[in-house]
Design a protein around this motif. Structure first.
Motif, PDB file in Angstrom:
ATOM      1  N   ARG A  38      11.891  -2.078   0.333  1.00 34.36           N
ATOM      2  CA  ARG A  38      12.869  -1.913   1.408  1.00 34.36           C
ATOM      3  C   ARG A  38      13.124  -3.239   2.128  1.00 34.36           C
ATOM      4  N   LEU A  39      12.080  -4.030   2.296  1.00 35.48           N
ATOM      5  CA  LEU A  39      12.255  -5.340   2.912  1.00 35.48           C
ATOM      6  C   LEU A  39      13.096  -6.255   2.018  1.00 35.48           C
ATOM      7  N   ALA A  40      12.835  -6.196   0.715  1.00 33.84           N
ATOM      8  CA  ALA A  40      13.601  -7.009  -0.225  1.00 33.84           C
ATOM      9  C   ALA A  40      15.079  -6.606  -0.232  1.00 33.84           C
ATOM     10  N   ALA A  41      15.339  -5.319   0.048  1.00 36.08           N
ATOM     11  CA  ALA A  41      16.719  -4.833   0.084  1.00 36.08           C
ATOM     12  C   ALA A  41      17.428  -5.197   1.386  1.00 36.08           C
ATOM     13  N   GLY A  42      16.705  -5.804   2.315  1.00 36.26           N
ATOM     14  CA  GLY A  42      17.322  -6.272   3.547  1.00 36.26           C
ATOM     15  C   GLY A  42      17.265  -5.305   4.710  1.00 36.26           C
ATOM     16  N   GLU A  43      16.496  -4.236   4.598  1.00 31.00           N
ATOM     17  CA  GLU A  43      16.394  -3.303   5.718  1.00 31.00           C
ATOM     18  C   GLU A  43      15.694  -3.965   6.896  1.00 31.00           C
ATOM     19  N   SER A  44      16.230  -3.736   8.078  1.00 36.82           N
ATOM     20  CA  SER A  44      15.605  -4.270   9.289  1.00 36.82           C
ATOM     21  C   SER A  44      14.970  -3.176  10.133  1.00 36.82           C
ATOM     22  N   ASP A  45      15.489  -1.966  10.049  1.00 37.92           N
ATOM     23  CA  ASP A  45      14.903  -0.815  10.746  1.00 37.92           C
ATOM     24  C   ASP A  45      14.165   0.037   9.717  1.00 37.92           C
ATOM     25  N   ILE A  46      12.851  -0.048   9.716  1.00 37.86           N
ATOM     26  CA  ILE A  46      12.027   0.663   8.738  1.00 37.86           C
ATOM     27  C   ILE A  46      11.489   1.940   9.380  1.00 37.86           C
ATOM     28  N   GLU A  56       4.514  -8.383   8.967  1.00 35.49           N
ATOM     29  CA  GLU A  56       4.141  -9.702   9.461  1.00 35.49           C
ATOM     30  C   GLU A  56       4.013 -10.705   8.320  1.00 35.49           C
ATOM     31  N   ALA A  57       3.383 -10.275   7.225  1.00 30.48           N
ATOM     32  CA  ALA A  57       3.228 -11.169   6.078  1.00 30.48           C
ATOM     33  C   ALA A  57       4.581 -11.506   5.461  1.00 30.48           C
ATOM     34  N   TRP A  58       5.512 -10.570   5.501  1.00 36.36           N
ATOM     35  CA  TRP A  58       6.835 -10.802   4.919  1.00 36.36           C
ATOM     36  C   TRP A  58       7.619 -11.818   5.746  1.00 36.36           C
ATOM     37  N   GLY A  59       7.494 -11.706   7.079  1.00 41.49           N
ATOM     38  CA  GLY A  59       8.229 -12.592   7.964  1.00 41.49           C
ATOM     39  C   GLY A  59       9.580 -12.028   8.343  1.00 41.49           C
ATOM     40  N   TYR A  61      -5.448  -0.995  -3.527  1.00 45.43           N
ATOM     41  CA  TYR A  61      -4.226  -1.800  -3.465  1.00 45.43           C
ATOM     42  C   TYR A  61      -4.520  -3.178  -4.046  1.00 45.43           C
ATOM     43  N   GLY A  62      -3.464  -3.940  -4.255  1.00 47.01           N
ATOM     44  CA  GLY A  62      -3.633  -5.297  -4.761  1.00 47.01           C
ATOM     45  C   GLY A  62      -2.493  -5.690  -5.669  1.00 47.01           C
ATOM     46  N   GLU A  63      -2.536  -6.921  -6.135  1.00 45.58           N
ATOM     47  CA  GLU A  63      -1.488  -7.464  -6.984  1.00 45.58           C
ATOM     48  C   GLU A  63      -1.305  -6.605  -8.230  1.00 45.58           C
ATOM     49  N   GLY A  64      -0.062  -6.243  -8.509  1.00 43.06           N
ATOM     50  CA  GLY A  64       0.238  -5.405  -9.667  1.00 43.06           C
ATOM     51  C   GLY A  64       0.499  -3.957  -9.323  1.00 43.06           C
ATOM     52  N   LEU A  65       0.191  -3.515  -8.100  1.00 43.50           N
ATOM     53  CA  LEU A  65       0.415  -2.121  -7.705  1.00 43.50           C
ATOM     54  C   LEU A  65       1.908  -1.861  -7.554  1.00 43.50           C
ATOM     55  N   ARG A  66       2.399  -0.847  -8.251  1.00 45.52           N
ATOM     56  CA  ARG A  66       3.833  -0.551  -8.244  1.00 45.52           C
ATOM     57  C   ARG A  66       4.079   0.902  -7.829  1.00 45.52           C
ATOM     58  N   LYS A  67       3.449   1.306  -6.773  1.00 47.24           N
ATOM     59  CA  LYS A  67       3.665   2.645  -6.237  1.00 47.24           C
ATOM     60  C   LYS A  67       3.101   2.680  -4.822  1.00 47.24           C
ATOM     61  N   GLN A  68       3.413   3.744  -4.117  1.00 46.85           N
ATOM     62  CA  GLN A  68       2.850   4.029  -2.809  1.00 46.85           C
ATOM     63  C   GLN A  68       3.359   3.070  -1.724  1.00 46.85           C
ATOM     64  N   LEU A  69       2.653   3.070  -0.589  1.00 46.97           N
ATOM     65  CA  LEU A  69       3.179   2.476   0.639  1.00 46.97           C
ATOM     66  C   LEU A  69       3.558   1.010   0.511  1.00 46.97           C
ATOM     67  N   LEU A  70       2.666   0.162  -0.002  1.00 48.05           N
ATOM     68  CA  LEU A  70       2.938  -1.274  -0.029  1.00 48.05           C
ATOM     69  C   LEU A  70       4.144  -1.600  -0.909  1.00 48.05           C
ATOM     70  N   TRP A  71       4.201  -0.968  -2.065  1.00 43.00           N
ATOM     71  CA  TRP A  71       5.313  -1.191  -2.997  1.00 43.00           C
ATOM     72  C   TRP A  71       6.624  -0.739  -2.371  1.00 43.00           C
ATOM     73  N   ASP A  72       6.632   0.441  -1.764  1.00 41.68           N
ATOM     74  CA  ASP A  72       7.852   0.961  -1.157  1.00 41.68           C
ATOM     75  C   ASP A  72       8.312   0.087   0.007  1.00 41.68           C
ATOM     76  N   ALA A  78      -1.606  -9.957   2.674  1.00 45.63           N
ATOM     77  CA  ALA A  78      -0.803 -11.173   2.515  1.00 45.63           C
ATOM     78  C   ALA A  78      -0.679 -11.554   1.045  1.00 45.63           C
ATOM     79  N   GLY A  79      -1.774 -11.401   0.292  1.00 42.21           N
ATOM     80  CA  GLY A  79      -1.737 -11.702  -1.135  1.00 42.21           C
ATOM     81  C   GLY A  79      -0.807 -10.781  -1.894  1.00 42.21           C
ATOM     82  N   TYR A  80      -0.764  -9.501  -1.484  1.00 44.87           N
ATOM     83  CA  TYR A  80       0.132  -8.552  -2.157  1.00 44.87           C
ATOM     84  C   TYR A  80       1.591  -8.938  -1.910  1.00 44.87           C
ATOM     85  N   VAL A  81       1.910  -9.289  -0.671  1.00 50.76           N
ATOM     86  CA  VAL A  81       3.283  -9.698  -0.358  1.00 50.76           C
ATOM     87  C   VAL A  81       3.660 -10.941  -1.150  1.00 50.76           C
ATOM     88  N   ASP A  82       2.744 -11.889  -1.253  1.00 58.58           N
ATOM     89  CA  ASP A  82       3.000 -13.086  -2.054  1.00 58.58           C
ATOM     90  C   ASP A  82       3.255 -12.726  -3.515  1.00 58.58           C
TER      91      ASP A  82
END
Length: 354
Positions: A224-232, A287-290, A209-220, A331-335
């Protein structure tokens, strides 16, 4: 394995960082020195791991020759090298050889991207993984027989029947076409090493994982968080254990295992030996997203998904220690996601990535 390349904004940023690094260390003629150095080939260089590796090699003064299916805008600025686009083909490698000379090392990272894509289109995955590896190895057999090679494989070759940490000599029992094809790539490397003396190492990568990853769990999750979902709600139980390894640590490992000396064949586990559950990783992202979010799991797993996929650290070269702890890496990935995908002001972010 390789995923769609990093966005031009980030590539430009990587290039600026590389030039700054060169100046701060006295290497003010970084790009010129790279061109004068021996060429190093990186296939899949426009993808997630490939671009990080190409940048890493460029910082070490290598003249990086990148190959990828798609154009990689800004590759030269980010790495100090040159890029050849299109499928891995004899004609492309001949052109690189004629323009830049024989490679001093080859890192073959091109291949199929995910288990899901391999199940949806197994023939395409076979061509991208097995056929491309065969083309590279056979080209080197004829044109650069002494060039050491690193082949990127996957922990998917182990399958899902392992209860604890997996030793590098554990039995292989892949489930998906992706896992079978990575096993075939490994056997191709073994055969060329045995028959022709090609020095070959294999890196069986776990959860990179890390900056630039555009697939799998972290990306997904970030999507969903960016789309405003509150119940994941995620699939599985959340208790599935994975071995998460930041891409900056992975490229150090890939660079370290490049064969040296007499021809040989060797396999290494590309994992950190630091397992974490899917529930733990997902909670760290939230948690990192807030904000206030609820996380739950459906209890339904995809067929073939392993319960545990954890590397035994004995498969990693001695002295190569994990440098990026999960908390900082997540945290770096979320940033990165918020800065590069959502274009949020950088000043509002922690920038806790390495």
């Amino acid at each position: 394995m390789p995923s769609p390349g990093l966005p031009p904004r980030l590539i430009a940023g990587l290039g600026a960082w590389s030039l700054s690094f060169a100046t701060s260390t006295g290497r003010t003629d970084f790009l010129t020195q790279s061109k004068e150095a021996k060429p190093v080939w990186v296939t899949g260089a426009g993808g997630f791991i490939g671009l990080h590796l190409a940048r890493f090699l460029g910082q070490k003064g290598c003249h990086v020759i990148g190959f990828g299916r798609k154009e990689a805008p800004g590759f030269a600025l980010a790495t100090g090298g040159v890029f050849f686009s299109g499928a891995i083909a004899v004609e492309t490698m001949d052109a690189a050889l004629a323009a830049h000379g024989r490679p001093s090392a080859v890192y073959h990272l091109a291949g199929g991207a995910t288990v899901g894509q391999s199940i949806a289109d197994p023939l395409k995955d076979f061509e991208q993984s097995v056929v491309s590896a065969a083309r590279v190895l056979d080209f080197l057999r004829r044109r650069a027989p002494d060039a050491p090679v690193v082949l990127a494989s996957s922990a998917a070759v182990y399958g899902g029947g392992h209860a604890g940490s997996i030793r590098v000599d554990a039995a292989l029992d892949p489930y998906s076409p992706y896992g079978y094809h990575k096993r075939m790539v490994e056997e191709l490397g073994r055969s060329y090493s045995a028959a022709y003396g090609q020095p070959v190492s294999v890196a069986r990568l776990f959860s990179v994982y890390g900056e630039g990853l555009r697939k799998q769990l972290l990306w997904d999750l970030c999507g969903r968080l960016a789309a405003g979902e509150s119940d994941i709600v995620l699939g599985g139980t959340g208790r599935e254990m994975r071995d998460w390894h930041h891409v900056s640590d992975v490229v150090r490992l890939i660079h370290r295992i490049l064969p040296a000396g007499e021809p040989r064949f060797a396999v290494y586990n590309g994992g950190a030996g630091a397992p974490a559950s899917v529930s733990t990783i997902s909670s760290m992202v939230l948690e990192a997203w807030g904000g206030n979010h609820r996380l739950s799991f459906s209890g339904e797993s995809r067929r073939g998904d392993p319960v545990n996929l954890i590397s035994d650290p004995s498969g990693v070269p001695e002295g190569l220690q994990l440098q990026v702890p999960l908390s900082r890496g997540i945290a770096g990935y979320v940033d990165w996601y918020r800065a590069e995908i959502l274009a949020e002001p950088v000043g509002h972010l922690r920038r806790s990535a390495p």
